[in-house]
Design a protein around this motif. Sequence first.
Motif, short mmCIF file in Angstrom:
data_model
loop_
_atom_site.label_atom_id
_atom_site.label_comp_id
_atom_site.label_asym_id
_atom_site.label_seq_id
_atom_site.Cartn_x
_atom_site.Cartn_y
_atom_site.Cartn_z
N CYS A 1 8.75 -16.58 40.99
CA CYS A 1 7.89 -15.67 40.71
C CYS A 1 7.86 -15.55 39.13
CB CYS A 1 8.48 -14.20 41.05
SG CYS A 1 8.35 -13.99 42.99
N ARG A 2 8.47 -16.14 38.61
CA ARG A 2 8.70 -15.89 36.84
C ARG A 2 8.41 -14.87 36.36
NH1 ARG A 2 8.98 -20.94 35.00
NH2 ARG A 2 8.40 -20.50 32.82
N PHE A 3 9.17 -13.80 36.63
CA PHE A 3 8.98 -12.61 36.10
C PHE A 3 9.03 -12.44 34.33
CE2 PHE A 3 10.89 -11.93 40.30
CZ PHE A 3 10.04 -11.01 40.75
N LYS A 4 8.67 -11.50 33.97
CA LYS A 4 8.57 -11.68 32.26
C LYS A 4 10.06 -11.32 31.91
CE LYS A 4 8.68 -8.43 28.88
NZ LYS A 4 8.68 -7.08 28.72
N ASN A 5 10.80 -10.38 32.73
CA ASN A 5 12.06 -10.29 32.60
C ASN A 5 12.78 -9.43 33.97
OD1 ASN A 5 11.22 -7.83 30.71
ND2 ASN A 5 13.29 -7.52 31.60
N SER A 6 13.84 -9.23 34.11
CA SER A 6 14.54 -8.96 35.29
C SER A 6 15.82 -8.15 34.70
CB SER A 6 14.93 -9.90 36.31
OG SER A 6 13.78 -10.48 36.88
N ASN B 1 16.62 -15.61 31.84
CA ASN B 1 16.72 -15.86 30.34
C ASN B 1 15.80 -17.20 30.01
OD1 ASN B 1 17.89 -13.54 29.62
ND2 ASN B 1 19.80 -14.64 29.32
N ARG B 2 16.04 -18.37 30.92
CA ARG B 2 15.33 -19.42 30.67
C ARG B 2 13.71 -19.20 30.87
NH1 ARG B 2 17.35 -23.47 34.37
NH2 ARG B 2 18.81 -22.35 34.61
N ILE B 3 13.52 -18.50 31.87
CA ILE B 3 12.08 -18.35 32.16
C ILE B 3 11.47 -17.54 31.19
CG2 ILE B 3 10.68 -17.12 33.98
CD1 ILE B 3 12.53 -17.97 36.20
N SER B 4 12.17 -16.49 30.76
CA SER B 4 11.57 -15.62 29.66
C SER B 4 11.45 -16.25 28.57
CB SER B 4 12.57 -14.28 29.41
OG SER B 4 12.81 -13.71 30.51
N GLU B 5 12.26 -17.23 28.16
CA GLU B 5 11.90 -17.82 27.03
C GLU B 5 11.04 -18.97 27.09
OE1 GLU B 5 15.61 -19.71 25.04
OE2 GLU B 5 14.27 -19.93 23.34
N ASP C 1 4.94 -4.57 26.68
CA ASP C 1 6.23 -4.22 26.61
C ASP C 1 7.08 -5.38 25.99
OD1 ASP C 1 7.44 -1.84 26.88
OD2 ASP C 1 8.77 -2.82 28.33
N ARG C 2 6.66 -6.53 25.19
CA ARG C 2 7.21 -7.45 24.57
C ARG C 2 7.70 -6.78 23.20
NH1 ARG C 2 3.69 -10.48 27.95
NH2 ARG C 2 5.15 -12.18 28.99
N ILE C 3 9.00 -7.06 22.85
CA ILE C 3 9.51 -6.53 21.63
C ILE C 3 8.97 -7.59 20.58
CG2 ILE C 3 11.49 -6.08 20.19
CD1 ILE C 3 13.01 -5.35 23.18
N VAL D 1 10.08 -17.38 18.63
CA VAL D 1 10.13 -16.67 19.78
C VAL D 1 11.53 -16.95 20.08
CG1 VAL D 1 7.74 -16.71 20.61
CG2 VAL D 1 9.50 -18.45 21.49
N SER D 2 12.34 -15.75 20.97
CA SER D 2 13.82 -16.13 21.77
C SER D 2 13.14 -15.58 23.17
CB SER D 2 14.67 -15.27 20.86
OG SER D 2 14.33 -13.87 20.95
N PRO D 3 14.29 -15.61 24.01
CA PRO D 3 13.69 -15.03 25.24
C PRO D 3 13.24 -13.62 25.39
CG PRO D 3 16.12 -16.06 25.30
CD PRO D 3 15.45 -15.92 23.77
N HIS D 4 13.79 -12.78 24.70
CA HIS D 4 13.48 -11.45 24.69
C HIS D 4 12.52 -10.81 23.17
CE1 HIS D 4 15.36 -11.38 28.62
NE2 HIS D 4 16.14 -11.47 28.03
N THR D 5 12.40 -11.59 22.38
CA THR D 5 11.84 -10.98 21.30
C THR D 5 10.85 -12.04 20.65
OG1 THR D 5 13.96 -10.09 20.67
CG2 THR D 5 12.55 -9.80 19.01
#
Length: 473
Positions: free
Chosen positions: A339-344, A382-386, A428-430, A451-455
């Motif tokens: 599904c490759r969610f933006k994050n979980s 985290n890998r997917i988010s990155e 909603d990306r920081i 970029v990093s996984p969540h920022t």
Amino acid sequence: MTKRLYIETVGCQMNVLDSEMVVADLRKRGYELARDLAAADVILFNTCSVREQAENKTYSALGRLRSFKKQHPDKVIGVIGCMAQKDQQLVFSRAPYVDLVVGPGQLARIPELLDDIAGGKGPQIAVSLGRKDGPTADIKRSHETFDPLRDPTMRPTPFQAYLRIQIGCDKFCTYCIVPTTRGPEQGRPPEQIIAEARVLADQGCKEITLIGQTVNSYKYSSGGTTTRLSDLLVSLSQIDGIQRLKFVTNYPKDMTDDLLTAVRDLPKCSPYLHVPVQSGSNEILARMKRGYTVEDYREMLDRIRATIPDPAVTSDFIVGFCGETEDDFQKTYDLVAECRFKNSFIFKYSERPGTKDAELYADDVPFEVKNRRNNELLELQNRISEQDSQRFLGERVEVLVEGPSDRARHRGEDAGDIVQLTGRTPCDRIVVFDGNPRLIGEIISVAIYEVSPHTLFGAVVTQEAGQTLLSVG
Ligand code: 5AD
Ligand code: SF4
């Protein structure tokens, strides 16, 4: 004499909003906010019951106040929110020096109860009716909240606000305590919601996040017409000043096409959808009574992606649910990869007394196994988010600037300087970047260079004489 209030909030957006309401209500009656607990006359803990750990933390915090209360018997200690509703008198048994216990549906009574305590009437409790404690109308009324009191100073930023459109939950997922603590699902009347949004816009609010446990199940029927979430979004989009609309949390089965089309067609509506799947195993989903299969969820995700260009879809997962085998967990792992969610958000199952799970199944996955599954899933996500963040490199994103970043705050950077700022994209990306504090509250364009996984990290883009320059705002 002015009384000082200290309030500590844990848990979900509902609690953040409830605390804002309680503060607004007490401020209206002359209370001031205290910076720390020691300086306060009234100390309130707004609590969460979703997982045992949250409750343990609250009881530990209360434990630390035992001797404090002995030294300062006149200070009032209150426990409010979901744990107050769930534990009721048990709070007094575990912490006998607590003065006040108030469930989320009874928060409007806090001022009156504080007066009773000050008047010498002793410890006070106000909780809503249980789900089987009488006629439905009475139960519903006992859980109603008091929403129109807004206090911009209590929000994380004055230009962003939560707006409750729905109270309670009727889904009864077998692991979840929320239908007990927050009562039956009730949609608020659309006129009330729209009026409150106007108040927020007048207060300078630019971004509203509509909240409900199953926000997309929202319905309100009156005089032969039914208002859905999509209808609300259309009405709210027409309010001047409101520039962004988001809504959380969605229930997969109620993700209807009218809502997806509204998100696609309304420019103010963020293409951000938090739709928790919880597990990738049909056996586990059935035992959770989520009401859908993995195939249903996949079909919904396809519809989202076919309707909305570049949506950001996020999920919640529970690992180590009762009876979860390695094979079940592997299915969840595979679903995250697919599904490759933006994050979980990933949670270890926590048995909650009073839920169907606690009654029907054994909490039989050892803690170490829950931990390992949690870490494995988090690492994959985290890998997917990155990877997902990579595509923003060299791109421009639109950011609502929220304020100094954590780093800038810790360093105590001077507000007059260029400081490190943070904000969010519509998805909603920081985003973190350097800029002048006068940008706070503005929607600006930021060019991303790292970029990093969540920022996402970037620089403010300034338009000048038809030429685009990178500058620091
Ligand atoms: N144990 C662990 N996680 C839970 N959640 C809800 N109840 C529990 C529980 N008993 C998680 C779900 C939900 C999120 C808000 O909290 O994933 O979506
Ligand atoms: Fe809990 Fe399920 Fe309701 Fe969400 S939908 S609040 S998980 S019962």
